[in-house]
Design a protein around this motif. Structure first.
Motif, PDB file in Angstrom:
ATOM      1  N   LEU A 279       0.832  -1.201   0.000  1.00  0.00           N
ATOM      2  CA  LEU A 279       0.000   0.000   0.000  1.00  0.00           C
ATOM      3  C   LEU A 279       0.863   1.245   0.000  1.00  0.00           C
ATOM      4  CD1 LEU A 279      -2.438  -1.248   2.747  1.00  0.00           C
ATOM      5  CD2 LEU A 279      -2.885  -1.178   0.309  1.00  0.00           C
ATOM      6  N   ALA A 280       2.025   1.149  -0.618  1.00  0.00           N
ATOM      7  CA  ALA A 280       3.010   2.212  -0.468  1.00  0.00           C
ATOM      8  C   ALA A 280       2.439   3.584  -0.814  1.00  0.00           C
ATOM      9  CB  ALA A 280       4.226   1.913  -1.337  1.00  0.00           C
ATOM     10  N   VAL A 281       1.798   3.702  -1.977  1.00  0.00           N
ATOM     11  CA  VAL A 281       1.382   5.035  -2.415  1.00  0.00           C
ATOM     12  C   VAL A 281       0.328   5.645  -1.491  1.00  0.00           C
ATOM     13  CG1 VAL A 281       0.369   6.343  -4.289  1.00  0.00           C
ATOM     14  CG2 VAL A 281       2.034   4.563  -4.786  1.00  0.00           C
ATOM     15  N   PRO A 282      -0.763   4.924  -1.201  1.00  0.00           N
ATOM     16  CA  PRO A 282      -1.711   5.553  -0.284  1.00  0.00           C
ATOM     17  C   PRO A 282      -1.108   5.834   1.085  1.00  0.00           C
ATOM     18  CG  PRO A 282      -2.471   3.363  -0.966  1.00  0.00           C
ATOM     19  CD  PRO A 282      -1.286   3.680  -1.779  1.00  0.00           C
ATOM     20  N   LEU A 283      -0.191   4.980   1.535  1.00  0.00           N
ATOM     21  CA  LEU A 283       0.402   5.246   2.849  1.00  0.00           C
ATOM     22  C   LEU A 283       1.294   6.475   2.808  1.00  0.00           C
ATOM     23  CD1 LEU A 283       1.102   1.697   4.234  1.00  0.00           C
ATOM     24  CD2 LEU A 283      -0.315   3.465   5.254  1.00  0.00           C
ATOM     25  N   VAL A 284       1.984   6.661   1.698  1.00  0.00           N
ATOM     26  CA  VAL A 284       2.786   7.878   1.579  1.00  0.00           C
ATOM     27  C   VAL A 284       1.864   9.096   1.631  1.00  0.00           C
ATOM     28  CG1 VAL A 284       4.186   9.243   0.005  1.00  0.00           C
ATOM     29  CG2 VAL A 284       4.719   6.849   0.366  1.00  0.00           C
ATOM     30  N   ALA A 285       0.750   8.995   0.881  1.00  0.00           N
ATOM     31  CA  ALA A 285      -0.203  10.097   0.911  1.00  0.00           C
ATOM     32  C   ALA A 285      -0.703  10.318   2.326  1.00  0.00           C
ATOM     33  CB  ALA A 285      -1.366   9.794  -0.025  1.00  0.00           C
ATOM     34  N   PHE A 286      -1.024   9.218   3.001  1.00  0.00           N
ATOM     35  CA  PHE A 286      -1.504   9.322   4.368  1.00  0.00           C
ATOM     36  C   PHE A 286      -0.455   9.987   5.255  1.00  0.00           C
ATOM     37  CE2 PHE A 286      -2.742   8.079   8.550  1.00  0.00           C
ATOM     38  CZ  PHE A 286      -4.116   7.949   8.496  1.00  0.00           C
ATOM     39  N   ALA A 287       0.793   9.584   5.058  1.00  0.00           N
ATOM     40  CA  ALA A 287       1.867  10.152   5.883  1.00  0.00           C
ATOM     41  C   ALA A 287       2.016  11.646   5.627  1.00  0.00           C
ATOM     42  CB  ALA A 287       3.171   9.427   5.586  1.00  0.00           C
TER      43      ALA A 287
ATOM     44  N   PRO B  23       6.504  20.839   9.997  1.00  0.00           N
ATOM     45  CA  PRO B  23       6.946  21.410   8.740  1.00  0.00           C
ATOM     46  C   PRO B  23       7.462  20.320   7.823  1.00  0.00           C
ATOM     47  CG  PRO B  23       8.604  21.750  10.410  1.00  0.00           C
ATOM     48  CD  PRO B  23       7.433  21.079  11.075  1.00  0.00           C
ATOM     49  N   PRO B  24       7.487  20.513   6.566  1.00  0.00           N
ATOM     50  CA  PRO B  24       6.889  21.628   5.868  1.00  0.00           C
ATOM     51  C   PRO B  24       5.468  21.274   5.466  1.00  0.00           C
ATOM     52  CG  PRO B  24       8.260  20.367   4.387  1.00  0.00           C
ATOM     53  CD  PRO B  24       8.177  19.598   5.664  1.00  0.00           C
ATOM     54  N   SER B  25       4.511  21.948   5.980  1.00  0.00           N
ATOM     55  CA  SER B  25       3.140  21.689   5.586  1.00  0.00           C
ATOM     56  C   SER B  25       2.299  22.905   5.940  1.00  0.00           C
ATOM     57  CB  SER B  25       2.591  20.467   6.314  1.00  0.00           C
ATOM     58  OG  SER B  25       2.380  20.775   7.659  1.00  0.00           O
TER      59      SER B  25
ATOM     60  N   LEU C 200      -2.428  11.257  -3.260  1.00  0.00           N
ATOM     61  CA  LEU C 200      -1.026  11.661  -3.207  1.00  0.00           C
ATOM     62  C   LEU C 200      -0.875  13.123  -3.616  1.00  0.00           C
ATOM     63  CD1 LEU C 200       1.782  10.659  -2.617  1.00  0.00           C
ATOM     64  CD2 LEU C 200       2.044  10.101  -5.012  1.00  0.00           C
ATOM     65  N   MET C 201      -1.524  13.476  -4.721  1.00  0.00           N
ATOM     66  CA  MET C 201      -1.401  14.850  -5.195  1.00  0.00           C
ATOM     67  C   MET C 201      -1.978  15.827  -4.164  1.00  0.00           C
ATOM     68  SD  MET C 201       0.166  14.454  -7.950  1.00  0.00           S
ATOM     69  CE  MET C 201       0.099  16.052  -8.712  1.00  0.00           C
ATOM     70  N   LEU C 202      -3.113  15.450  -3.619  1.00  0.00           N
ATOM     71  CA  LEU C 202      -3.745  16.346  -2.649  1.00  0.00           C
ATOM     72  C   LEU C 202      -2.851  16.500  -1.408  1.00  0.00           C
ATOM     73  CD1 LEU C 202      -6.127  18.075  -2.227  1.00  0.00           C
ATOM     74  CD2 LEU C 202      -7.417  16.132  -1.376  1.00  0.00           C
ATOM     75  N   ALA C 203      -2.235  15.401  -1.010  1.00  0.00           N
ATOM     76  CA  ALA C 203      -1.328  15.478   0.140  1.00  0.00           C
ATOM     77  C   ALA C 203      -0.137  16.368  -0.185  1.00  0.00           C
ATOM     78  CB  ALA C 203      -0.841  14.074   0.509  1.00  0.00           C
ATOM     79  N   ILE C 204       0.323  16.282  -1.430  1.00  0.00           N
ATOM     80  CA  ILE C 204       1.445  17.145  -1.809  1.00  0.00           C
ATOM     81  C   ILE C 204       1.010  18.609  -1.771  1.00  0.00           C
ATOM     82  CG2 ILE C 204       2.910  17.779  -3.760  1.00  0.00           C
ATOM     83  CD1 ILE C 204       3.116  14.780  -4.361  1.00  0.00           C
ATOM     84  N   VAL C 205      -0.226  18.851  -2.190  1.00  0.00           N
ATOM     85  CA  VAL C 205      -0.740  20.224  -2.079  1.00  0.00           C
ATOM     86  C   VAL C 205      -0.723  20.671  -0.616  1.00  0.00           C
ATOM     87  CG1 VAL C 205      -2.774  21.671  -2.349  1.00  0.00           C
ATOM     88  CG2 VAL C 205      -2.125  20.086  -4.153  1.00  0.00           C
ATOM     89  N   ALA C 206      -1.155  19.752   0.268  1.00  0.00           N
ATOM     90  CA  ALA C 206      -1.175  20.099   1.687  1.00  0.00           C
ATOM     91  C   ALA C 206       0.220  20.446   2.177  1.00  0.00           C
ATOM     92  CB  ALA C 206      -1.744  18.928   2.496  1.00  0.00           C
ATOM     93  N   VAL C 207       1.205  19.736   1.657  1.00  0.00           N
ATOM     94  CA  VAL C 207       2.587  20.031   2.057  1.00  0.00           C
ATOM     95  C   VAL C 207       3.036  21.355   1.438  1.00  0.00           C
ATOM     96  CG1 VAL C 207       4.964  19.295   1.755  1.00  0.00           C
ATOM     97  CG2 VAL C 207       3.242  17.667   2.498  1.00  0.00           C
ATOM     98  N   LEU C 208       2.684  21.528   0.173  1.00  0.00           N
ATOM     99  CA  LEU C 208       3.120  22.751  -0.516  1.00  0.00           C
ATOM    100  C   LEU C 208       2.537  23.995   0.138  1.00  0.00           C
ATOM    101  CD1 LEU C 208       3.094  21.783  -4.284  1.00  0.00           C
ATOM    102  CD2 LEU C 208       5.027  22.140  -2.769  1.00  0.00           C
TER     103      LEU C 208
END
Lengths: 585, 505, 505, 107
Positions: B376-384, B394-396, B469-477
């Motif tokens: 479940l690597a990708v969803p878990l990365v997103a979750f993380a 940080p950074p988020s 994943l993309m949405l999580a990256i937005v949250a970080v950005l």
């Protein structure tokens, strides 16, 4: 002074280190052995060179190293290099180490390098570097045989080495605080000023080097370590390495700078105790190398006394320093030879001339140690006696009697040594001719060395001991000592074994270790108590957390109630009323 | 270009899409919804661009204008919320594309429900834009009702499991809306108008206005699930289909909070609200602790995330405490809004990720996650990544928001708030890492669960991987690139002078 | 805006990004793509070193590097190269290269468990460290500080065993709490005095009159927050627990990244935030020195009792890292040289020791000190390196540790802290007491049984990629000590740093 | 007693009644009815506002009430559908699956 001089000096000192690193490639053990004779040669050559080597800086090294070779250094280097050379050849031809030769020689070379480095050092850091290298590598020599005795000896040695290192670190750092630099001459100058920091620094340095120099009561490692180490290793330990402690005193402590009564008296007492007690304990030992070890302690006691005198009356220092140098050369050569002879005489000689030669080789250094005429021993004693003549200060009245008693006592000790070591039965431990040759050369060096060493003063002093009066004054304590020994043999069977090992080797160590063990047990008990207290506290905290968890469980029930029963309206009304009240009031 | 009614477009486009989807087959509906999402995103982008360059503006629907007509008011805060909704919405759409293609049977009972999903989702989206952009109190009510009813219907789509939750949600949302409407009535009775911008200067502190504020605040707090009024939320959010959970947790609760904030600052500046703000602050504190502790005790992934929402919503209210002081107000409001935005993105990503995990495993029980983390690597990365946002590390965006909240606490000299905000982050770490534990733990060898470890992880569509994943990256950005949103926030001084002193020390 | 080619802007960013970007790419690689992975790793490491070299030279000749990106109004992301930060950056750059090579060798032995994940986080870890080093203000510092925490966690739990997971839990509990406290303190500080950048000589003395009463508690909070990572007793327990991590990770934790980040942070706070003279004025230095001394002694005593080799090394780290603080806290130029140079010296020594422990564990399968008999004969080079590093730790001249201790001792004399000399003496003796028995046993102890495993690599005693880095760092331990006085030694650079802080009278 | 007061009292009463019933009743249809009653109360309040002091009728509240009724009708419809589904799936007409009390009793 050429640009390369300092590098020549450094490389002469550090050449053995290259060999030591070579020992890491253990597959080439033969190569390790083959280079043994050559490692000490450059240092010996440098020591014998007539060129003067002033102090120079090597700015990139350590913390800005200073090296140089003054008269003191030159004679120390000469003595050390000779003994190391002899021991190296002896070890190589004897095949010391066997399967573990690379290990033995690795430590041997490293210790050699350290010893040379500290002699040429002119600043504290370089000196301590050499000192540490020598000390830690010495551990490998002591432990080498790896039986229970060696392990115990090495352990004691190592603990004291660490203690010494720590003391030296603190002492040197404190000294820097007063001096503001590491150059040894500057440090000495600074330490001669009074003040609590200087006092503590001197005390630390005194004890730190005192451990190596076998100052009573820090000598306990020596009678254990010397018998445990292989013969060539004990030779260098006793002949060269403990001199490093002496050199440390000379280099760091402000002897001859100013009148430091407390230092003088402390060292004087320590020296006298060492000189006399060393002999007394040595006499009752049963093993030749232990006897020699105690003899070393006693001899170092004399040198301690000398330095003590110069602390009490600084103006005597020039004379004393010369006497110390003579003594160092004398003792190094004689003690080196005596240690090697322990190995040589394991095989009883077969031919008459070889019997004769070995007899000479055995007796001559022993005689020299006792101060017999024609040997360096007589010169050294004579130098000692001269000291009061040159000064005007109030010397302790004890000095002369101590010397005489000491000479007699040393004679007794040497008789005891010869008695123990003298070959009685045919033991077959073949020894190579080269080793035999080296030993014989070293053994007779007490006679010929003064004529070879390029030091005019020594030669003149030797000539002076050849006058009849001087010969007499050197001879009669010897005779008394021999007679006394005979009496002892007759009356008390002292030499033949009744009192043998009445005092175990390491003397003071036994009560101290007992004490320490008691202390450790107490400490362990304390730790256990503390631990259990801590455990109780942790347990209590855990229990509290568990209670808290139970509380969480209650929360869970509350939440479930909240969700399932008709509690929602209560909350809605409570929040609404709260908000309304807050807004209206 | 300037003349084009972009604010209206942001509402009308999804609405039109919803109408189309309602009459189309499921497959076509998905296409229409995608196109409509894209167009909405475009409209919102233009809207942002316009506000950024021109400033806040009023757009009258149909040219009538206040007081009779309805005004749309696009200022920085509204735009930020709209932008957040759109970003999360686009990813929800992307996620749904995959989700409803391969969803478990219970969630696609017939082909009709698929078209229905798109229709409902776009309606809710449009209504949320309506809430954010309206400056008319009654119009907001209508939009809230649309959002509420649409959401309930969406929750109910999850099938029998979610029916009760949906029903309770319906009752609560209606009750909340009515309380709000009561307040609207009282305000209209008192001052005869409904435009927020116009009301602000005239509303006085009378009993009627105070009762109105209390009723509205209560209703909106109920809809925002402020502890102890959160009892309806976990079941509804956790049992809904995954994209709906994300929608509810990330966006819908923010909409009611946004209204509360607007009322609080824009409409009732005259009322002395310090005590009430303290009450809300205390409730927020309780929410953080309660929600976190409950989250920690859950056995199901989505339940955990739902309780995390309860806890995180507490932050929105905790900030009322420092906001009640003069020194802290500006930073506190900035922090609150930024937190809402950051949490929207992070929580959306988290629920989508949880949905992806649940879809891959068949259920979202922690016990079935054990030892299968590596599949479940990708969803878990997103979750993380989303978890980083929730923890406020940080950074988020969460970090920036928490920084602002702490600054507010420091300026207001309220160490307790600082402590709560900090402790809340640590509590969040506890439950986030409870999930991530499964990402790192090695399967226990030799235990009976070997069969479960090796396989049986269903392949999930790429869209379901990419969207969280993309949405999580937005949250970080949002944390790396927080200057533009914060600048947008200040445009038009949306909350009057409350934001005036702003972040400048 | 700065020109795109402005190196003073881009270089600090490049230093950080040169390991971040490969790290992110590595995540995307499949397990078996080890060639690409190795290439990326090494390319990143060398590129970073090149950037660092350029920047180092630039700082040396007086170029002022600064990357400034606005994040929150008033708070910019600032990466700037000061002499002190370059010192730390250079350390991490060099040691990262070495550790990467080691890790490549190490994980090849260990087998294929999530290697892409491992190297990805490994790279990010180092990026975070360089970010911490270059951080130009607190805001940036915290960003990278927390990033470090997060990036390290997956490395600590890499093995995924229950012990590893437990260690990870402890690690997070400590570091996240520490980070939270730090954040509170920093926000409090900024709330009081407003945004500021790190500045040589400190910032806060200018606010003395107004805020003096706040500064001591703020410092205490910061100290505790950073002290967790710096493993100040009693905040150290995470470090020995983290010993379950693979050897390269331990090396990274102990020598390069985590504990150093904490210690460096405290140093930075004392120099560039408070200003060391102001620290002296507030009377804080003494307490820091006492805390450091207690740590030094306590951890050494604890180390004595450990049988696990890595645990013993861990306690040794706890003890040794406090030297850095001790040196700085004594508030004198010479002591400061000793403390700061220990950043590098301790790093070199400890990384060597951990490499050796890793070599022994991976080649022979031995992890306990009581099993080490005979290892000296089987792995002479490894044990030679271990011996050198141990002796250096004890402070045997002329090795690296001696230089630090020597300066610390002189510094103590200079400022009249004579008791520190006693601490140093005790510490040296204790170091000897726990290191020498290991050396002794390895050389003179008899092997009790056949090794649990025995891997040979041709003529070498173990893999070249394991042995090479070990010998390289051991060589450096000797070289930095022997050539301490040369103008290229760490000491020389630190003297430049210190000369700026304590201008020679 | 003015007309205004009658209106106000009625609306307050209805709102209170509805609120009370919503919170206290368990049967879902009752609760849905409660919502409707509450809504009606609010609408009456709006209606009362349209006839303020000066005798002129304000059309806005009436428009709002109309809108509100539309909303309420749709919400009620959704609620009823849900209740039917709940009843079909669980056989119960309550939110909490607790002790079964006869549904008719509560109606």
């Amino acid at each position: 002074m050429g640009v390369w001089t300092e590098y020549a000096l450094l490389s002469a000192a550090l050449l053995p280190l290259v060999a030591a690193m070579g020992c890491l490639f253990r597959s080439d053990a033969r190569w390790v052995l083959a280079v043994a004779p050559f490692c000490a040669v450059p240092a010996l050559v440098v020591a014998l060179l007539p060129v003067g080597l002033e102090q120079v800086g090597v700015p990139w090294l350590f913390m800005g190293a200073q090296i140089g070779l003054d008269r003191t250094g030159r004679l120390f280097l000469l003595a050390a290099a000779s003994v190391w050379l002899a021991a190296a050849i002896f070890a190589q031809s004897q095949g010391i180490g066997g399967q573990r030769a690379h290990r033995f020689f690795g430590c041997f070379y490293a210790a050699m390098a350290g010893n040379f480095l500290l002699i040429v050092a002119a600043d504290a850091v370089t000196f301590l570097t050499g000192f540490a290298l020598m000390s830690y590598a010495g551990y490998g020599l002591v432990v080498h045989r790896f039986d229970d005795e060696a392990i115990r000896a090495a352990k004691v040695y190592l603990i004291l080495v660490v203690l010494a290192e720590v003391l030296l670190f603190a002492g040197a750092v404190l000294a820097w605080g007063i001096a503001g630099g590491w150059e040894l001459s500057v440090l000495q100058d600074a330490l001669s000023t009074a003040g609590p920091a200087a006092t503590v620094a001197i005390a630390f340095l005194l004890c730190g080097f005192g451990i190596k120099a076998a100052m009573v009561p820090l000598h306990v490692w020596l009678p254990l370590a010397h018998p445990a180490a292989p013969v060539p290793a004990s030779a260098v330990l006793s002949a060269a390495m403990i001199k490093a402690g002496l050199l440390g005193w000379i280099r760091f402590l402000p002897f001859g700078y100013q009148d430091l009564q407390w230092l003088g008296w402390w060292t004087f007492v320590a020296g006298i105790v060492a000189a006399l007690a060393g002999v007394m304990i040595g006499v009752v030992q049963s093993r030749p190398k232990t006897i020699l070890a105690y003899s070393s302690i006693s001899q170092m006691g004399y040198m301690t006394i000398l330095l003590a005198l110069s602390a009490l009356t600084p103006e005597l220092y020039p004379a004393i320093s010369v006497a110390v140098l003579v003594y160092v050369v004398h003792h190094a050569v004689a003690k080196g030879a005596l240690f090697l002879s322990v190995s040589v005489v394991r095989e009883a000689p077969r031919r008459w001339w070889s019997k004769l030669l070995e007899g000479i080789g055995l007796v001559v250094p022993a005689l020299a140690l006792a101060g017999a005429p024609l040997t360096t021993g007589a010169v050294a004693k004579a130098e000692l006696k001269h000291i009061p003549d040159t000064g005007e200060g109030a010397l302790p009245a004890l000095f002369d009697p101590v010397l005489i008693v000491g000479a007699v006592a040393t004679t007794v000790l040497m008789v005891r040594f010869l008695w123990v070591v003298w070959p009685r039965s045919r033991r077959r431990e073949p020894i190579s001719n080269i080793a035999r040759l080296v030993w014989f050369a070293l053994a007779t060096a007490v006679v010929w060395a003064p004529w070879v060493i390029p030091w005019q003063y020594l030669r003149r002093a030797t000539v002076a001991t050849l006058e009849p009066a001087a010969i007499w004054s050197a001879l009669w304590p010897l005779v008394v000592g021999v007679m006394l020994s005979i009496v002892f043999v007759r009356r008390h069977h002292l030499l033949s074994g009744r009192l043998e090992d009445a005092i175990p080797a390491g003397d003071l160590l036994l009560p101290v270790t007992t004490l320490l063990q008691e202390g450790r047990a107490t400490l362990r008990f304390g730790i256990r108590v503390a631990q259990s207290a801590l455990d109780m506290a942790v347990g209590a905290t855990r229990r509290r957390i568990a209670e808290y968890r139970r509380f969480l469980f209650i929360l869970e029930i509350v939440e479930a109630r909240l969700r399932r029963q008709a509690w929602d309206w209560v909350w809605i009304i409570v929040v609404g009323a709260g908000l309304l009240t807050a807004l209206i009031l | 270009m300037i003349e084009f009614p972009w604010a209206s477009a942001a509402i009308v486009i999804p609405l039109a899409g919803a109408l189309l989807c309602g009459v189309m087959s499921a497959r076509l509906a998905a296409v229409v919804a995608s196109v409509s999402s894209a167009l909405t995103a475009m409209a919102v982008a233009v809207l942002c661009w316009r506000v950024w360059n021109v400033g806040a503006f009023v757009e009258s629907l149909g040219g009538w204008g206040a007081p009779l007509g309805i005004d749309l008011y696009a200022d920085g805060v509204a735009l930020l919320m709209v932008a957040m909704t759109t970003v999360v919405g686009v990813f929800i759409t992307v996620f749904s594309l995959g989700y409803f293609r391969d969803a478990p049977d219970s969630e696609r009972e017939n082909s009709h429900s698929r078209g229905l999903y798109w229709s409902l989702w776009l309606v809710v989206w449009a209504a949320m834009h309506g809430i954010f952009l309206s400056s008319d109190l009654f119009n907001i009510y209508v939009c809230m009702e649309v959002v509420g009813i649409g959401s309930v219907a969406l929750v109910a789509m999850a099938g029998s499991m979610a029916l009760r939750a949906a029903m309770r949600y319906l009752l609560i949302t209606l009750c909340g809306s009515l309380l709000y409407l009561l307040g609207v009535a009282l305000i209209y009775g008192g001052w005869g108008m409904l435009d927020m911008q116009a009301l602000g200067p005239v509303v006085e502190a009378t009993l009627a206005s105070e009762v109105a504020l209390a009723a509205m605040a209560l209703g909106l707090a109920l809809k925002t699930a402020l502890v102890p009024l959160h009892f309806w939320l976990p079941a509804a959010h956790a049992n809904a289909p995954a994209p709906v959970s994300a929608l509810l947790s990330a966006l819908v609760v923010k909409a009611s909070f946004y209204v509360l904030l607007r009322l609080w600052i824009d409409v009732f500046p005259a009322i002395d609200k310090a005590a009430a703000m303290m009450v809300l602050g205390v409730l927020g504190t309780v929410a953080i602790v309660w929600g976190s502790v409950q989250a920690l005790r859950q056995n199901r992934l989505k339940m955990l995330v739902a309780y995390s929402t309860v806890a995180q919503l507490g932050y929105l209210f905790v900030a009322f405490a420092p906001a009640s002081t003069v020194a802290g107000a500006g930073v506190a409001w900035h922090g609150v809004i930024y937190f809402a935005v950051a949490h929207g993105c992070a929580k959306g990503a988290m629920f989508l990720a949880a949905g992806a995990i649940a879809a891959a495993l068949g259920d979202d029980d922690f016990s079935s996650m054990r030892g299968r983390g590596r599949h479940l690597a990708v969803p878990l990365v997103a979750f993380a990544l989303a978890g980083i946002g929730l923890m406020g590390l940080p950074p988020s965006g969460g970090y920036t928001a928490k920084w602002l909240l702490l600054t507010a606490a420091a300026r207001a000299d309220q160490p307790v708030v600082a402590f709560v905000v900090t402790a809340g982050g640590l509590l969040a770490a506890l439950y986030v890492f409870k999930v991530l534990y499964y990402a790192f733990a090695r399967p226990v060898s030799g235990s009976g669960s070997d069969a479960g470890e090796t396989g049986e992880v269903q392949a999930i569509p790429t869209t379901m991987m990419v969207a969280p994943l993309m949405l999580a990256i937005v949250a970080v950005l949002l944390g790396v690139w927080s200057a533009p949103p914060l600048h947008l926030l200040d445009i038009g001084l949306p909350f009057g002078e409350a934001l005036g002193p702003g972040l400048k020390p | 805006m700065r020109a795109l080619v402005d190196t003073t802007f881009w270089l600090p960013l490049a230093v950080v990004a040169s390991s971040m970007l490969p790290g992110i790419f590595i995540f995307a690689l499949r397990e078996e793509q080890w060639r690409v992975r190795t290439l990326l790793n090494l390319a990143g490491a060398f590129l970073k070193l090149a950037f660092i070299a350029v920047m180092l030279f630039g700082v040396y000749v007086g170029v002022e590097y600064e990357t400034r990106i606005p994040l929150v109004p008033g708070f910019d992301l600032v990466l700037a190269g000061s002499a002190l930060s370059m010192f730390f950056v250079a350390l991490s750059g060099v040691l990262w290269l070495i550790t990467t090579i080691y890790a490549i060798g190490y994980l090849d032995i260990e087998g294929s468990w999530h290697r892409s994940r491992f190297f990805g986080f490994f790279s990010i870890c180092v990026s975070a460290t360089t970010g911490i080093a270059l951080a130009g203000n607190f805001f940036t510092f915290i960003i990278f500080y927390e990033l470090l925490t997060l990036a390290t966690y997956p490395l600590v739990v890499h093995d995924g065993t229950p012990e590893a997971m437990r260690a990870g839990k402890i690690y997070l509990a400590y570091t996240l709490t520490g980070g939270a406290l730090l954040m509170v303190a920093v926000v409090w500080l900024h709330g009081a005095v407003g945004p500021f950048d790190f500045q040589e000589g400190g910032v806060l003395s200018a606010f003395d009159e107004e805020h003096r009463h706040r500064f001591v508690p703020i410092f205490a909070l910061i100290f505790v927050g950073l002290g967790v990572k710096a493993a100040i007793v009693p905040l150290h327990s995470w470090l020995p627990a983290s010993m379950v991590a693979p050897a390269p990770v331990s090396a990274l934790l102990h020598a390069v990244a985590v504990v150093k980040a904490g210690a460096y942070g405290i140093v930075r706070v004392m120099y560039d935030v408070f200003g060391i003279h102001y620290i002296a004025e507030l009377g804080i230095g003494r307490w820091v020195a006492v805390a450091a001394s207690v740590t030094i002694i306590y951890a050494s005593l604890k180390a004595l009792a450990q049988d696990s080799l890595k645990r013993r090394l861990a306690f040794s780290t706890v003890s040794q890292v406090s030297y850095i603080l001790l040196g700085v806290a004594m508030i004198g130029p010479v002591a400061a040289v000793g403390g700061i140079v220990h950043l590098v010296h301790q790093g070199l020594m400890k990384i060597t020791l951990f490499f050796c422990a890793g070599n022994i564990a991976e080649t022979l399968g031995l992890r306990r000190i009581s099993q080490l008999g005979g290892v000296g004969a089987r792995m002479p080079w490894t044990m030679a390196a271990f011996t050198v590093a141990s002796l250096a730790m004890i402070g045997v001249p002329p090795l690296a540790g001696f230089v630090s201790k020597w300066y610390l001792g002189m510094g103590a004399v200079q400022v009249g802290y004579y008791w520190v000399i006693a601490v140093l003496m005790a510490s040296s003796a204790l170091n000897a007491a726990y290191f020498l028995p290991i050396v002794y046993r390895a050389y003179y102890g008899a092997p009790e049984r056949p090794w649990p495993r025995d891997e040979r690599a041709g003529v070498l005693e173990t893999r070249a990629s394991l042995l090479g880095p070990t010998l390289a760092t051991a060589g450096l331990v000797i070289v930095v000590g022997v050539m301490a006085a040369s103008p290229y030694s760490p000491v020389a650079w630190v003297e430049i740093v210190i000369a700026r802080i304590y201008p020679p009278a | 007693m003015t007309t205004e007061m009658i209106y106000s009292a009625t609306s307050t009463g209805l709102i209170g009644l509805g609120f009370y019933a919503l919170l206290v009743r368990r049967h879902l249809i009752r609760r849905l009815m409660a919502i409707n009653i509450m809504g009606t109360g609010v609408f009456i309040l709006f209606v009362s506002l349209s006839a303020r002091g000066d005798g002129e009728l304000d059309p806005v509240p009436q428009a709002m009430v109309l809108t509100g009724i539309v909303v309420a009708v749709s919400a009620t419809a959704l609620g009823l559908v849900l209740i039917r589904r709940i009843h079909a799936v669980t056989g119960s007409t309550r939110l909490t699956p607790g002790a079964v009390v006869s549904d008719e009793d509560e109606l």
